[in-house]
Each structure stands twice: as C-alpha cells, then as structure tokens.
Design an enzyme around this catalytic site. Structure first.
Site, mmCIF file in Angstrom:
data_model
loop_
_atom_site.group_PDB
_atom_site.id
_atom_site.type_symbol
_atom_site.label_atom_id
_atom_site.label_comp_id
_atom_site.label_asym_id
_atom_site.label_seq_id
_atom_site.Cartn_x
_atom_site.Cartn_y
_atom_site.Cartn_z
ATOM 1 N N TYR A 14 -32.606 -17.906 17.003
ATOM 2 C CA TYR A 14 -34.025 -17.759 16.718
ATOM 3 C C TYR A 14 -34.895 -17.822 17.961
ATOM 4 O O TYR A 14 -36.090 -17.520 17.888
ATOM 5 C CB TYR A 14 -34.485 -18.844 15.742
ATOM 6 N N ASP A 36 -19.034 -21.756 7.133
ATOM 7 C CA ASP A 36 -18.539 -20.847 6.079
ATOM 8 C C ASP A 36 -17.981 -21.646 4.901
ATOM 9 O O ASP A 36 -18.254 -21.354 3.734
ATOM 10 C CB ASP A 36 -17.515 -19.841 6.626
ATOM 11 N N ASP A 78 -31.494 -21.484 8.032
ATOM 12 C CA ASP A 78 -32.246 -20.407 7.399
ATOM 13 C C ASP A 78 -31.457 -19.872 6.205
ATOM 14 O O ASP A 78 -31.977 -19.712 5.100
ATOM 15 C CB ASP A 78 -32.459 -19.298 8.441
ATOM 16 N N LYS A 101 -20.267 -24.348 13.583
ATOM 17 C CA LYS A 101 -19.160 -23.386 13.711
ATOM 18 C C LYS A 101 -18.492 -23.635 15.077
ATOM 19 O O LYS A 101 -18.261 -22.706 15.871
ATOM 20 C CB LYS A 101 -19.721 -21.951 13.600
#
Ligand code: NAD
Length: 335
Positions: free
Chosen positions: A123, A203, A227, A170
C-alpha cells in the site's frame, strides 16, 4: 460539545452520511461539525482531491467522520484514503466484525477484530515500470511500524478483555518482509504473557476464517492481508453493509465504513447505511460517549432483528434514508 471534521465522500457517501447524522442527532450528543471535502467530489468542486484545508481541519479537530471516497482504477489520482492515512500517520486500521441477530449469514455469534497495519506494505504505492512490459511494486515493512501495530493489538486485547491475538503473515515465502513483521510481533507478544498468542500463514487463515471463525479473536496483520481478510470477515456477518472501521494514530482518528463508494448505487437511496452508522458508534465510544454508542448499537440490533426496515442487501426493500430513520426513531423512543 465535540468538534468533528465531516467528509461526506463520493458515490453513496452523501446518502449514508445523511442517514448517520440523523442517528447521531437522535442520541442527543452535541457535535459541532466542520465540513471538509475530499475525493472525486473535492476534485470537481475545489480542483484538488485532497485539499490542504481538509488536512488542516483534521489536524485541528483530531477526529473525523468520513464517507467512502472513489479511487480511479489503473490510472488517475492515487487513493485519497491512503494519502489521508499517511499524512496523518493513522497507523492502525481497526475493523471489528460482529454478528447481528436477524441477519442471514453463514454463522451466528461472530466477534472478530482485524487490526491492520495502515501505513506500509504494498500500500505504500512504491511501484514503477521496468521497461514497457514489466512492472515492479515494492513491499515495505519496517520494524518500528510492525512493533507499533503489534503493541496496539495487544493493548487493545487487554483493554477490551479479548482472549487472544493471532498474527497473520506469509513469512514462509516473503522471508525478509513478512519475516521482519513476524519477528517484530513475536517480540512484542513476549511482553504480554497474559494474552494468548498464535501465528497463521495468510492463505491458511483465509480458509480457517471461512471454516471455523469462532476459533479466532483479534488478528494483527500487514496492510494488504488486512484489506482482504477484513472484507472476508464482513462476508461472514452478512456483508459490507454492516462493517465499520476506524483509522487511528496517536491522539487522532478518522472513522469510515469498510466498504467503498459503490458508484453504481449513487443517488438511488438503496444502499445500507448500517456500516456508516456503526462507524459513528465506534467514533462516539472513542470520544468517551459510550452510552450514546451503546444506544446506537442497540437500535441497529433492534431494527435488524425486526426485519421490517431493511435495505436490499439484507433482503428488504427499504431505502437508505428510511432505514436510517427507523434506527434514529428507535433511539429516540428508548431515550
Ligand atoms: P464497494 O465497497 O464500493 O462496493 C462493492 C459492492 O459491495 C457494491 O457494488 C455493493 O454491491 C456492495 N456494497 C458496498 N457498500 C454497500 C452498502 N453500504 N450497502 C449495500 N451494499 C454495499 O467496492 P468497489 O466497487 O470495489 O469500489 C468502489 C469504489 O470505492 C472504488 O473507487 C474504490 O477505490 C473505493 N473504495 C473506497 C474505500 C474507502 O473510501 N475507504 C474503501 C473501498 C473502496
């Protein structure tokens, strides 16, 4: 009397803000609104998508209520939402998702809170073309921003008596950027032995939130995952029409619904004002007006449960203004 900067926003913004002002008025809390412009509508009316006066107003009042703003996709001006968060260093994006009775959704009794880092990650918007056929976006993660969002999440968990904090990352693939985020959150977690702490890869987290959301509580994560997963959480409680949020910095906060400006519904008096109304309740609680915030939440719950004055997304046919009025009237009756 509270002084609050009011940004009505683009698309459906003015309609849901008008309904929300009716509801706030019904609580009797005295507010001196300082109107300010931002987004597409500001670009049309004053030639700048984020006029300096709007930033000045927010810096002065230290609190803002904002409708959604349109961001052109692909080309055009950059996100004004992101610019506001950066300019005012609103480093926390708090996104609670709570079930309401009477709303048809996959689960009951959902009570989740996404604590999203709000200033960095992809972002940050640092991207460029590498020749004509390749583009590169840079994911920025710093230890200081990661530690301060982690500290906010643990302090929030303590203050709100929540059971646990889950960090979402992640770091198995993004070993440096998400690796740094994870390491920073772990180091802060060690300072809060009284709060349960666990780690999930993003995930897997997405799947688990769909399969067993009750297992989770407060979740802290980098900007982009926040988000995406906060929209997923909104889906678990009946949709974007019900999801409020707050952008919080040190001594300053800007409140807005999770959803966007839904341009196709602009001026149609169709969309659900509830996310904006619950956003106002978050704001009033932040201002120390807990009783008024509670009255709004109770009236929202009542109108949802009765099921008579609901907008299309909740299976009803009421308009935005009518649903807002029903909530405002319930507050007045209960006062
Ligand atoms: P969106 O949230 O505006 O709308 C997606 C869909 O969700 C809508 O078509 C509608 O079906 C539904 N929806 C949204 N709000 C609703 C409501 N209050 N009641 C009932 N249904 C509702 O997302 P989008 O279409 O991806 O984005 C539209 C614009 O909004 C874009 O310019 C985007 O950049 C902007 N946006 C702004 C913000 C913000 O200001 N904070 C947040 C997200 C998107």
């Amino acid at each position: 009397m509270h002084e609050i900067t009011l940004i009505r926003g683009d698309g459906i913004g003015p309609e849901i803000v008008a309904a929300t002002l009716d509801v706030i008025e019904a609580t009797g809390v005295a507010i001196d609104w300082k109107e300010a412009a931002a987004g597409e509508s500001a670009l049309e009316s004053c030639g700048a998508a984020l006029p300096e006066e709007t930033l000045d107003s927010l810096r002065e009042t230290r609190i803002g209520l904002k409708g959604p703003l349109t961001t052109p996709i692909g080309s055009g001006f950059r996100s004004i939402n992101v610019a506001l968060r950066k300019a005012l260093d609103l480093y926390v994006n708090l996104r609670p998702a709570r079930s309401y009775p009477g709303v048809s959704s996959p689960y009951r009794d959902i009570d989740l809170v996404v604590v999203r880092e709000n200033t960095e990650d992809l972002y940050a918007g640092v991207e460029h073309m590498v020749g004509p056929d390749a583009a590169e976006s840079i994911k920025i993660i710093t230890r200081s921003a990661s530690e301060r969002i982690a500290r906010y999440a643990f302090e929030y968990a303590l203050r709100e008596k929540r059971r646990k904090v889950t960090v979402v990352h992640k770091a198995n693939i993004l070993k440096l950027s998400d690796g740094l985020f994870l390491e920073a959150v772990r180091s802060v977690a060690a300072e809060y032995p009284g709060v349960e702490f666990e780690e999930r890869i993003v995930d897997n987290m997405a799947m688990q939130l769909v399969q067993k959301p009750h297992f989770y509580d407060v979740m802290v994560m980098p900007n982009l995952y926040g988000d995406i997963l906060s929209d997923l959480c909104a889906g678990l409680i009946g949709g974007l029409g019900l999801a409020p949020s707050a952008n919080i910095g040190d001594g300053i906060a800007l409140f807005e619904p999770v959803h966007g400006s839904a341009p196709k519904y602009r001026g149609k008096d169709r969309v659900n004002p509830t996310a904006m109304i619950l956003t106002a309740a978050l704001m009033l609680r932040h201002l120390g007006e807990a009783a008024a915030a509670g009255r709004i939440e109770k009236a929202v719950a009542g109108v949802l449960e009765e099921g008579k004055m609901l907008t299309y997304d909740l299976g009803g046919s009421a308009g935005t203004a009518a649903m807002g009025r029903a909530i405002a009237e319930k507050i007045k009756r209960d006062r």
